[in-house]
Scaffold this active site. Structure first.
Site, PDB file in Angstrom:
ATOM      1  N   SER A 165       8.130  -3.460   3.726  1.00 58.07           N
ATOM      2  CA  SER A 165       8.020  -3.129   2.304  1.00 58.07           C
ATOM      3  C   SER A 165       9.085  -2.106   1.947  1.00 58.07           C
ATOM      4  O   SER A 165       9.526  -1.321   2.803  1.00 58.07           O
ATOM      5  CB  SER A 165       6.637  -2.549   2.002  1.00 58.07           C
ATOM      6  OG  SER A 165       6.571  -2.023   0.687  1.00 58.07           O
ATOM      7  N   TYR A 179      -0.660   2.578   3.828  1.00 54.92           N
ATOM      8  CA  TYR A 179       0.236   1.433   3.657  1.00 54.92           C
ATOM      9  C   TYR A 179       1.670   1.839   3.974  1.00 54.92           C
ATOM     10  O   TYR A 179       2.384   1.137   4.697  1.00 54.92           O
ATOM     11  CB  TYR A 179       0.126   0.929   2.225  1.00 54.92           C
ATOM     12  CG  TYR A 179       0.921  -0.330   1.927  1.00 54.92           C
ATOM     13  CD1 TYR A 179       0.369  -1.585   2.160  1.00 54.92           C
ATOM     14  CD2 TYR A 179       2.202  -0.256   1.396  1.00 54.92           C
ATOM     15  CE1 TYR A 179       1.077  -2.730   1.866  1.00 54.92           C
ATOM     16  CE2 TYR A 179       2.919  -1.407   1.097  1.00 54.92           C
ATOM     17  CZ  TYR A 179       2.347  -2.648   1.337  1.00 54.92           C
ATOM     18  OH  TYR A 179       3.058  -3.781   1.047  1.00 54.92           O
TER      19      TYR A 179
END
Length: 277
Positions: A165, A179
Site C-alpha cells: 500500500s 494497517y
C-alpha cells in the site's frame, strides 16, 4: 530483439491470487486470465468466488477457485498445493488478501477540519483489531510466499507479487496504525525474500496501491460523493480502479520484469507525493 507479445507473455502460466474474489485481486486475475494464464482464485467468500469463476469461465478463460482463510496456514498450504497440482506447476502468485484498516486517529481525508477519533488513538487501540490486521496483511503474506517457494524453488523460476500500500511509505492519520505497520512490514519482507530467492530465478516484488475503489473499507470509495472528496487530495484528481492494475500486474508476471526484484512499485495517481492543488 524480442517482440512485445513475447516480452509480456503470460499464456500458459499457472497463477494463484489470494483475495481474488473482488477488487484489486480480481483485477490481477482478469488481466492474466484474459492473456492466457491459468488462474486459481483464493478467497474467504465462497459465494463470490463461485460467481466470479463462473463469469470468467463463461468468458472463455481458464479459471478455478477455492474458499480459504489465509490465516489458516495449513488450509492455505493445501489450497496452494492443490492449485499447483492442478496445473503441474506454480509460475506466479499474488499475495493480495487484505482487510480494512479501521479508523486512524484523525477523521476525514481532505480539508482543514479533521477531528480526532478516540477509537483510533494509540492508548485506545483494540488488541483484537491489531492482531486481525497483522494476521491477514503480514503473517498471511509470509505464509503465502513460503508455500509458493516450496514449488518455485525446485523449478528454479517464479514470480511472487505482494499487494502492499502507499500506506507502507506515507503516514496517513486517517488509516489505522496496524494497517500501516503490516503493509510496511510486508514491503520489507518482499526485499528479504527477493534477496534470498534471486539466485533461484524467482523474482519478488510489491505493488503499492493508493486510493482505489474496491470493497475495502466497506466499499465507501465506490460512492460518487466519497470519491469526489478523496479525489481532491490526489494529484491525478481521481481514485484508482482495478483496471489501473492490469498493466503492472502483467509486467511483473511476465518476462519483461525478469531483472526486477525486491522492488515496491507505487500506483496511486501521485497520492504519496503530496497534494498538488
Amino acid at each position: 530483439m524480442i517482440g512485445i507479445e513475447k516480452l509480456f507473455a503470460v499464456a500458459g502460466q499457472a497463477v494463484v491470487v489470494t483475495g481474488g474474489a473482488s477488487g484489486i485481486g480480481l483485477g490481477y486475475a482478469e488481466a492474466l486470465a484474459a492473456n492466457g494464464a491459468r488462474v486459481t482464485l483464493l478467497d474467504m467468500d465462497a459465494g463470490r468466488i463461485a460467481a466470479e469463476v463462473a463469469r470468467l469461465v463463461a468468458a472463455g478463460y481458464d479459471v478455478r477457485g477455492a474458499s480459504v482463510d489465509v490465516t489458516d496456514r495449513a488450509a492455505l498450504d493445501r489450497a496452494i498445493d492443490d492449485a499447483a497440482g492442478a496445473y503441474g506447476r506454480l509460475d506466479t502468485i499474488f499475495a493480495n488478501a487484505g482487510i480494512n484498516s479501521g479508523v486512524g486517529y484523525l477523521g476525514g481525508w481532505v480539508g482543514a477540519e479533521r477531528p480526532r477519533i478516540t477509537e483510533g488513538a494509540l492508548e485506545n487501540y483494540d488488541d483484537a483489531r491489531w492482531d486481525r490486521i497483522i494476521d491477514i496483511s503480514l503473517n498471511a503474506v509470509f505464509a503465502t510466499l513460503r508455500a509458493a517457494a516450496r514449488h518455485m524453488r525446485p523449478q528454479r523460476s517464479g514470480r511472487m507479487i505482494v499487494t502492499t500500500s502507499a500506506a507502507a511509505i506515507r503516514c496517513e492519520p486517517a488509516i489505522g496504525m496496524a494497517y500501516m505497520a503490516a503493509k510496511a512490514g510486508a514491503a520489507h519482507l518482499v526485499r528479504n525474500v527477493a534477496l534470498e530467492l534471486a539466485a533461484d530465478g524467482i523474482t519478488v516484488n510489491a505493488i503499492a496501491p493508493g486510493m482505489f475503489a474496491t470493497n475495502i473499507g466497506g466499499g465507501a470509495l465506490r460512492q460518487a460523493e466519497v470519491q469526489a472528496a478523496v479525489a481532491r487530495g490526489i494529484p491525478a484528481h481521481r481514485v484508482g480502479t482495478p483496471a489501473d492494475m492490469y498493466g503492472l500486474a502483467l509486467f511483473l508476471a511476465s518476462p519483461a520484469s525478469s531483472y526486477v526484484t525486491g522492488q515496491q512499485i507505487v500506483i496511486d495517481g501521485g497520492f504519496s507525493l503530496g497534494q498538488a492543488d
